[in-house]
Motif scaffolding. Structure first.
Motif, PDB file in Angstrom:
ATOM      1  N   TRP A   2       0.857  -1.174   0.000  1.00 17.37           N
ATOM      2  CA  TRP A   2       0.000   0.000   0.000  1.00 17.37           C
ATOM      3  C   TRP A   2       0.898   1.230   0.000  1.00 17.37           C
ATOM      4  N   LYS A   8      -2.775   3.968  -3.459  1.00 16.82           N
ATOM      5  CA  LYS A   8      -2.962   2.786  -4.304  1.00 16.82           C
ATOM      6  C   LYS A   8      -2.373   1.553  -3.635  1.00 16.82           C
ATOM      7  N   ARG A   9      -3.022   0.407  -3.915  1.00 19.31           N
ATOM      8  CA  ARG A   9      -2.540  -0.873  -3.399  1.00 19.31           C
ATOM      9  C   ARG A   9      -2.141  -1.766  -4.562  1.00 19.31           C
ATOM     10  N   TYR A  10      -0.998  -2.418  -4.405  1.00 15.20           N
ATOM     11  CA  TYR A  10      -0.477  -3.315  -5.423  1.00 15.20           C
ATOM     12  C   TYR A  10      -0.185  -4.674  -4.798  1.00 15.20           C
ATOM     13  N   GLU A  11      -0.334  -5.712  -5.611  1.00 15.48           N
ATOM     14  CA  GLU A  11       0.041  -7.055  -5.197  1.00 15.48           C
ATOM     15  C   GLU A  11       1.251  -7.464  -6.024  1.00 15.48           C
ATOM     16  N   GLU A  13       3.964 -10.354  -7.128  1.00  8.75           N
ATOM     17  CA  GLU A  13       3.947 -11.801  -7.280  1.00  8.75           C
ATOM     18  C   GLU A  13       5.314 -12.421  -6.995  1.00  8.75           C
ATOM     19  N   TYR A  43       3.645  -7.274 -10.790  1.00  9.61           N
ATOM     20  CA  TYR A  43       2.668  -6.726  -9.853  1.00  9.61           C
ATOM     21  C   TYR A  43       1.389  -6.390 -10.576  1.00  9.61           C
ATOM     22  N   ARG A  44       0.346  -6.161  -9.792  1.00  9.87           N
ATOM     23  CA  ARG A  44      -0.923  -5.697 -10.348  1.00  9.87           C
ATOM     24  C   ARG A  44      -1.569  -4.760  -9.348  1.00  9.87           C
ATOM     25  N   LEU A  45      -2.305  -3.804  -9.874  1.00 10.21           N
ATOM     26  CA  LEU A  45      -3.063  -2.875  -9.050  1.00 10.21           C
ATOM     27  C   LEU A  45      -4.279  -3.613  -8.520  1.00 10.21           C
ATOM     28  N   VAL A  46      -4.480  -3.577  -7.203  1.00  5.89           N
ATOM     29  CA  VAL A  46      -5.629  -4.265  -6.608  1.00  5.89           C
ATOM     30  C   VAL A  46      -6.655  -3.309  -6.050  1.00  5.89           C
ATOM     31  N   GLY A  47      -6.420  -2.025  -6.146  1.00  4.98           N
ATOM     32  CA  GLY A  47      -7.424  -1.054  -5.733  1.00  4.98           C
ATOM     33  C   GLY A  47      -6.872   0.009  -4.806  1.00  4.98           C
TER      34      GLY A  47
END
Length: 51
Positions: A2, A8-11, A13, A43-47
């Motif tokens: 975060w 923004k929050r990212y995940e 991998e 990574y990807r944006l998760v919200g």
């Protein structure tokens, strides 16, 4: 992950547990992130951040 400034929050991998543990223990988290995680893992944006 975060990002407080942008909200923004990212995940990220496949970050190895030892890298994650070192990140959590790092005094300068931004520097550690930039040197060891950013541009090294997918990574990807998760919200947006949730309070």
């Amino acid at each position: 992950m975060w990002f407080v400034a942008s909200g923004k929050r990212y995940e990220f991998e496949n970050v190895p547990p030892e890298i994650f543990a070192a990140f959590k223990a790092a005094f300068a988290k931004g520097r550690f992130f930039n040197e060891h995680i950013r541009n090294h893992f997918r990574y990807r944006l998760v919200g947006p951040a949730v309070d």
